[in-house]
Scaffold this active site. Structure first.
Site, PDB file in Angstrom:
ATOM      1  N   VAL A  62      68.275  27.121  33.208  1.00  0.00           N
ATOM      2  CA  VAL A  62      67.740  28.271  34.164  1.00  0.00           C
ATOM      3  C   VAL A  62      68.203  27.616  35.559  1.00  0.00           C
ATOM      4  O   VAL A  62      67.668  26.562  35.981  1.00  0.00           O
ATOM      5  CB  VAL A  62      66.342  28.544  34.189  1.00  0.00           C
ATOM      6  N   ALA A 107      66.770  24.050  39.257  1.00  0.00           N
ATOM      7  CA  ALA A 107      67.201  24.491  38.065  1.00  0.00           C
ATOM      8  C   ALA A 107      66.254  23.653  36.824  1.00  0.00           C
ATOM      9  O   ALA A 107      65.405  22.696  37.180  1.00  0.00           O
ATOM     10  CB  ALA A 107      68.451  23.959  37.628  1.00  0.00           C
ATOM     11  N   LYS A 108      66.379  24.006  35.772  1.00  0.00           N
ATOM     12  CA  LYS A 108      65.524  23.290  34.727  1.00  0.00           C
ATOM     13  C   LYS A 108      66.208  23.698  33.205  1.00  0.00           C
ATOM     14  O   LYS A 108      66.840  24.727  33.033  1.00  0.00           O
ATOM     15  CB  LYS A 108      64.071  23.654  34.560  1.00  0.00           C
ATOM     16  N   GLY A 109      66.217  22.653  32.412  1.00  0.00           N
ATOM     17  CA  GLY A 109      66.855  22.979  30.918  1.00  0.00           C
ATOM     18  C   GLY A 109      65.855  22.255  30.045  1.00  0.00           C
ATOM     19  O   GLY A 109      65.048  21.498  30.274  1.00  0.00           O
ATOM     20  N   ASP A 148      64.104  14.478  31.833  1.00  0.00           N
ATOM     21  CA  ASP A 148      62.356  14.966  31.989  1.00  0.00           C
ATOM     22  C   ASP A 148      61.784  14.580  30.802  1.00  0.00           C
ATOM     23  O   ASP A 148      62.338  13.362  29.938  1.00  0.00           O
ATOM     24  CB  ASP A 148      62.682  16.553  31.975  1.00  0.00           C
TER      25      ASP A 148
END
Ligand code: NAD
Length: 418
Positions: A62, A107-109, A148
Site C-alpha cells: 500500500v 507505504a507498507k507491505g 518490519d
C-alpha cells in the site's frame, strides 16, 4: 482477500487522523485527499515447498501518500497481516516521515504467513516471489521497502537481488535495512531502538528526570525492544523486565541486558533465562515501573488493561500498541506518552540515510550517522512538544498535527491535477 480482521487498527488510525484534521482546521478538500490510500496492490505468492507441493500466500503493498517524496515502509510477514492493517500502517508511515521531516511518503507491505512454519528456503522463495509481484510498484524513485516484523537484513538482500535481476543491474537503493556488504548503512540495525532511547533522554531532560533513578520494562525483545533495552541500560536506567511472544522475565534488581541478549542469541527465546523470574506478558504490562516500552505488536494496551499500567511514561517502540480507549485512559491518568510516529521514527531516518548513501554511492561512518540521527530526533521531539504545549493537546495529537500538517501543505502547493 483478507479484509476485516484488523479494522480496529485502521479505525484507530483514521479516527486519530480526523481528530488531528479537526484540530488543524484542515481544508475539507485536502482532508478528502489525505483520507484515502493512493495505491494498493494485492498479490498471490505461490511458492515451491520443500515437500514438493505448492502453497500460495496473499501479500499486499500500500502506498498511502507520495506528496512529499517516494513511498517508504516495511514488509511484515505475520499470520495476522491483512489489507486493513497494511493501509493503517502505511498511513502511520506517511505521518511519521513528515514528523521527522524526511522527503518521503508512506507505504507498507506484508504477507499473511506464519514464517515459523516455513523453512529458510521456503521463506526465501516467498520473499523473492512477493518482490517479483510488487516489482512494478517499487524502485528507488517510487517506493522503498524495509524490514518490519519477521523480516530482516537477510530478506532485504533477497528483495534487492530479485529486483536487480528484473532490472539487469544492481539497484541497492530499492530497499533499506540491507546487509552492509551490498549497500546497507552503518547504524541501521540499531536505529529504531536508538531513536526510542533518544526520545526518552529528551523527555527526561525536559521533565527534569534523572534516568539513573528510573526503572523500565520492555515488551518485545526483537530488533526494537532489545536495542532500546540495551541503550537505555547504558543511561543508568534499571531494566527490570523484558518479554517476547512466549512470556517475560523479571528481576527487581535489574537485568543484565547484554547477558539476556547473549542468552536469546543462543536459545532464540527468553524462556529459561537463569537468575530471573518468569512472568506473563499481561503481568509485565502491569509491573510497577517508571518507563514502559511496548515494542512488540499493535493493540497490546486496551481499555481492559490500561488502568493496570503503573508506568508514568510510555514510549511506543511498536506501531499502534495502544488502542484509542487505552490512550484516553492513560492520558487522563497523566501518563507521559511518546507516540509511535515520533518514538520509533529512528529506523526510517537511518533508512533515509541508507537510501541517500546508495544513490550517491558514497558511504558514511557510524558516528556521522548516529550524530545526524540525534539532531533529527531532537528537532522532532521539540517540534512535537512545542505544539503539545502551545495548543494544549496530547503528544500524539501534536505529532499527528505536525505530520499531517506537513503532508497537507505539500498536497496544497502541488494542487490537484488531473
Ligand atoms: P521483531 O520481529 O524483531 O521482534 C518482535 C518481538 O516481539 C519479538 O521478540 C517477539 O517474540 C515479540 N512478540 C511477538 N508477539 C508478542 C506478544 N504477543 N507479546 C510480547 N512479545 C511479542 O520486530 P521489530 O522489528 O522489533 O518490530 C517490533 C515493533 O516495532 C513492530 O510493531 C514494528 O512495526 C515496530 N517498528 C519496527 C521498526 C524496525 O526498524 N524494526 C521500526 C519502526 C517500528
Amino acid at each position: 482477500m483478507a479484509r476485516g480482521k484488523k479494522r480496529d487498527l485502521l479505525q484507530v488510525v483514521m479516527s486519530d487522523f480526523n481528530e488531528a484534521a479537526d484540530l488543524l482546521h484542515l481544508d475539507a478538500n485536502i482532508r478528502v485527499r489525505l483520507s484515502h490510500p493512493r495505491r494498493i496492490i494485492i498479490v498471490s505468492c505461490p511458492i515451491n515447498k520443500d515437500d514438493g507441493t505448492v502453497e500460495s500466500f496473499e501479500g499486499y503493498r500500500v502506498q498511502y501518500n507520495i506528496a512529499r517524496g517516494p513511498a517508504k515502509g516495511g514488509i511484515r510477514f505475520h499470520p495476522e497481516v491483512d489489507l486493513d492493517e497494511t493501509i493503517a500502517l502505511a498511513a502511520l508511515m506517511t505521518w511519521k516521515c513528515a514528523v521527522v521531516n524526511i522527503p518521503y511518503g508512506g507505504a507498507k507491505g506484508g504477507v499473511q504467513v506464519d514464517p515459523h512454519k516455513l523453512s529458510m528456503t521456503e521463506i526465501e522463495n516467498l520473499t523473492r516471489r512477493y518482490t517479483w509481484e510488487i516489482s512494478p510498484m517499487i524502485g528507488p524513485e517510487k517506493d522503498i521497502p524495509a524490514p518490519d516484523m519477521n523480516t530482516s537484513a537477510k530478506h532485504m538482500a533477497w528483495v534487492m537481488d530479485t529486483y536487480s535481476i528484473i532490472k539487469g543491474y544492481s539497484v541497492p537503493g530499492v530497499v533499506t535495512g540491507k546487509p552492509i556488504s551490498i549497500g546497507g548503512s552503518e547504524g541501521r540495525q540499531e536505529a529504531t531502538g536508538r531513536g526510542v532511547v533518544f526520545s526518552i533522554i529528551d523527555a527526561a531532560q525536559e521533565l527534569g528526570i534523572d534516568l539513573s533513578t528510573q526503572t523500565a520494562v520492555v515488551q518485545g525483545f526483537g530488533n526494537v525492544g532489545s536495542v532500546a533495552a540495551k541503550l537505555l541500560a547504558k543511561t543508568g536506567c534499571k531494566i527490570i523486565a523484558v518479554s517476547d511472544e512466549n512470556g517475560g522475565i523479571y528481576s527487581s534488581k535489574g537485568l543484565d541486558i547484554e547477558n539476556v541478549s547473549a542468552y536469546v542469541a543462543e536459545h532464540e527465546y527468553l524462556k529459561g533465562y537463569p537468575g530471573a523470574d518468569e512472568i506473563s506478558n499481561a503481568e509485565l504490562l502491569a509491573l510497577d515501573c517508571d518507563i514502559l516500552i511496548p515494542a512488540a505488536l499493535g493493540g497490546q494496551i486496551t481499555k481492559e488493561n490500561a488502568a493496570d499500567v503503573k508506568a508514568s511514561m510510555i514510549v511506543e517502540g511498536a506501531n499502534g500498541p495502544l488502542t484509542n480507549e487505552a490512550d484516553k485512559i492513560l492520558n487522563d491518568k497523566k501518563v507521559f506518552i511518546i507516540p509511535d510516529i515520533l518514538a520509533n521514527a529512528g529506523g526510517v531516518v537511518v533508512s533515509y540515510f541508507e537510501w541517500v548513501q546508495d544513490i550517491q554511492a558514497f558511504f558514511w561512518h557510524e558516528k556521522e550517522i548516529n550524530d545526524k540521527l540525534r539532531v533529527i530526533m531532537r528537532n522532532a521531539y521539540h517540534s512535537v512538544r512545542n505544539i503539545a504545549l502551545e495548543k494544549k493537546v496530547t503528544n500524539r495529537q501534536a505529532a499527528l498535527m505536525l505530520g499531517i500538517g506537513r503532508v497537507a501543505e505539500c498536497a496544497r502547493v502541488r494542487g490537484l491535477r488531473p
